[in-house]
Design an enzyme around this catalytic site. Structure first.
Site, PDB file in Angstrom:
ATOM      1  N   SER A 103      19.005  34.587  49.862  1.00 18.18           N
ATOM      2  CA  SER A 103      18.519  34.231  48.543  1.00 18.18           C
ATOM      3  C   SER A 103      17.164  33.568  48.587  1.00 18.18           C
ATOM      4  O   SER A 103      16.814  32.795  47.705  1.00 18.18           O
ATOM      5  CB  SER A 103      19.475  33.286  47.843  1.00 18.18           C
ATOM      6  OG  SER A 103      20.767  33.758  47.977  1.00 18.18           O
ATOM      7  N   ALA A 104      16.402  33.875  49.607  1.00 16.33           N
ATOM      8  CA  ALA A 104      15.050  33.335  49.728  1.00 16.33           C
ATOM      9  C   ALA A 104      15.035  31.827  49.706  1.00 16.33           C
ATOM     10  O   ALA A 104      14.025  31.217  49.429  1.00 16.33           O
ATOM     11  CB  ALA A 104      14.127  33.879  48.629  1.00 16.33           C
ATOM     12  N   CYS A 105      16.178  31.219  49.970  1.00 16.53           N
ATOM     13  CA  CYS A 105      16.118  29.752  50.011  1.00 16.53           C
ATOM     14  C   CYS A 105      16.987  29.238  51.133  1.00 16.53           C
ATOM     15  O   CYS A 105      17.518  28.151  51.081  1.00 16.53           O
ATOM     16  CB  CYS A 105      16.477  29.128  48.683  1.00 16.53           C
ATOM     17  SG  CYS A 105      18.188  29.189  48.300  1.00 16.53           S
ATOM     18  N   GLY A 106      17.089  30.040  52.182  1.00 21.37           N
ATOM     19  CA  GLY A 106      17.739  29.601  53.413  1.00 21.37           C
ATOM     20  C   GLY A 106      19.026  28.863  53.144  1.00 21.37           C
ATOM     21  O   GLY A 106      19.977  29.431  52.625  1.00 21.37           O
ATOM     22  N   GLY A 108      19.724  26.693  50.986  1.00 22.68           N
ATOM     23  CA  GLY A 108      19.864  26.086  49.662  1.00 22.68           C
ATOM     24  C   GLY A 108      19.234  24.718  49.631  1.00 22.68           C
ATOM     25  O   GLY A 108      18.013  24.590  49.701  1.00 22.68           O
TER      26      GLY A 108
END
Lengths: 259, 259
Positions: A103-106, A108
């Site tokens: 989610s492109a945010c590793g 979280g």
């Protein structure tokens, strides 16, 4: 390729019985993006604005920074292939798809405390009257023709406080937003101090996508997750959700921008 | 970890003015799956049934075929890490994440004509009365407590023609279904001749996920894409959508199973 729907024969069952009818379903189309002669990804999307989607996707994933990075773009829309050559030397990054899936945010929470996100902090002091939010959402919902026909797509728009500037629809809520930013990049449409409206829920991924573009106000017809609100709070983004008719909205953080 | 929501202070703006209130938002939680000592993926999900999710994800991705493939499963739910060791020798597959992003169906249309999908063909001759579909969906919607509280999650259920057998909720519609199949695998719950209900739209990805498990009837509160209907038609799956109250439903293909 602009035809986003397909007619199907449907059996409708109601209290009155069964009858054959025709109905429109949203089309789902595989678009393959070839970056510097290497097949990068196949996106399942609505078959419109394919160039914008391909460019917006690369932009969101950090594989493009500006229009000048694009040396060549050849679209074979019939076969669903877009070939893009960039000035950047291909970075062999085995984690690319991992990052996408994550989610492109590793991890979280850990992600947005990392150093590289400090550059996302949005400092714009733009404000918008609550009445203008209701008006924009009203325009937004009347613009969604494919949704009206199929009930099967998401939509997104770039706006100023008075009107919709760029509008897109896609079966994927991520794609709809990538199409917006891809078009802005290709057509030099300024995005500073602009507003993004989305029909979809706001997860941390969506929030990061708009934060990277410096958008100060994000409006959703639906709701955010807890993580999206925390990230928006940290990055200085005003998050508005659950905008219902001209009657009500929720502001989740940085409410000083809604006057 | 079972708490799927978090309380936030929200500014509500209505015709009557602005007031501070509290509201519940769906939690978004990063779950990292470590397969055979290698970090495979981080899924953003609702923090419940994490073991089911991890196992269901691997099952859907073809990295597990049955319960006996699992040698060891250690869940650190607090830190969002699930470690799974399998009997399979790790296949180094650089295309894994590519496949995932491409929606587990490669090039869409081309995929389901490939040889490996012939094994998905569903031949079950199970039938279900239309009245039973309405009853199941009614039960399904009353079961969604987290949705009722947050409006921010999807739900899915495995059913027979009378009642819900396994129910799950998640911020992701894919995750909700993976949780169902993960639980069925771990707890030896039979899935043949069962029905899947989902709150979400049915894309080709969702259709493939249930097709791989041999599910003959898929019911959605929402709509399918054109590609999902074509694949369901080809694979012998009955696809029902737009089930509204006890009033109406659409059957998109193989309607002979709805009597």
């Amino acid at each position: 390729m602009e035809n986003g729907s397909e007619k199907f024969s449907i059996l409708r069952i109601t209290g009155e019985g069964r009858n054959r009818d025709e109905g429109l379903l949203a089309r789902e189309f595989p678009l393959t993006v070839v970056l510097n002669n290497e097949e990068l990804v196949t996106l399942l999307c609505s078959p419109s604005d394919l160039k914008y989607l391909a460019v917006g996707f690369l932009y969101s994933e950090g594989l493009l920074s500006n229009k000048e990075d694009i040396k060549k773009l050849v679209a074979d829309e019939q076969n669903g292939i877009i070939r893009i050559e960039t000035t950047r030397i291909k970075e062999s990054n085995p984690d690319l798809f991992r990052r996408i899936l994550t989610s492109a945010c590793g991890r979280g929470i850990s992600f947005y405390s990392e150093t590289d996100t400090t550059s996302y902090r949005v400092t714009s002091d733009i404000k918008i009257p609550a009445e203008a939010v209701f008006n924009l959402v009203n325009q937004f919902q009347h613009e969604s023709h494919l949704y009206s026909a199929t009930r099967g797509v998401h939509s997104a728009a770039l706006c100023d406080s008075k009107s919709l500037l760029v509008f897109s629809e896609d079966i994927g809520r991520h794609n709809a937003i990538d199409k917006i930013f891809g078009r802005c990049l290709l057509e030099d449409i300024p995005i500073s101090d602009r507003i993004i409206i989305t029909s979809g829920r706001i997860s941390s991924e969506i929030l990061h996508k708009v934060a990277k573009r410096g958008i100060p106000i994000v409006i959703s017809i639906s709701v955010p997750t807890n993580l999206a609100v925390r990230i928006a709070e940290d990055l200085g983004i005003t998050l508005v959700g659950m905008v219902i008719g001209k009657r009500r909205m929720n502001v989740y953080c940085h409410h000083w921008r809604v006057i």
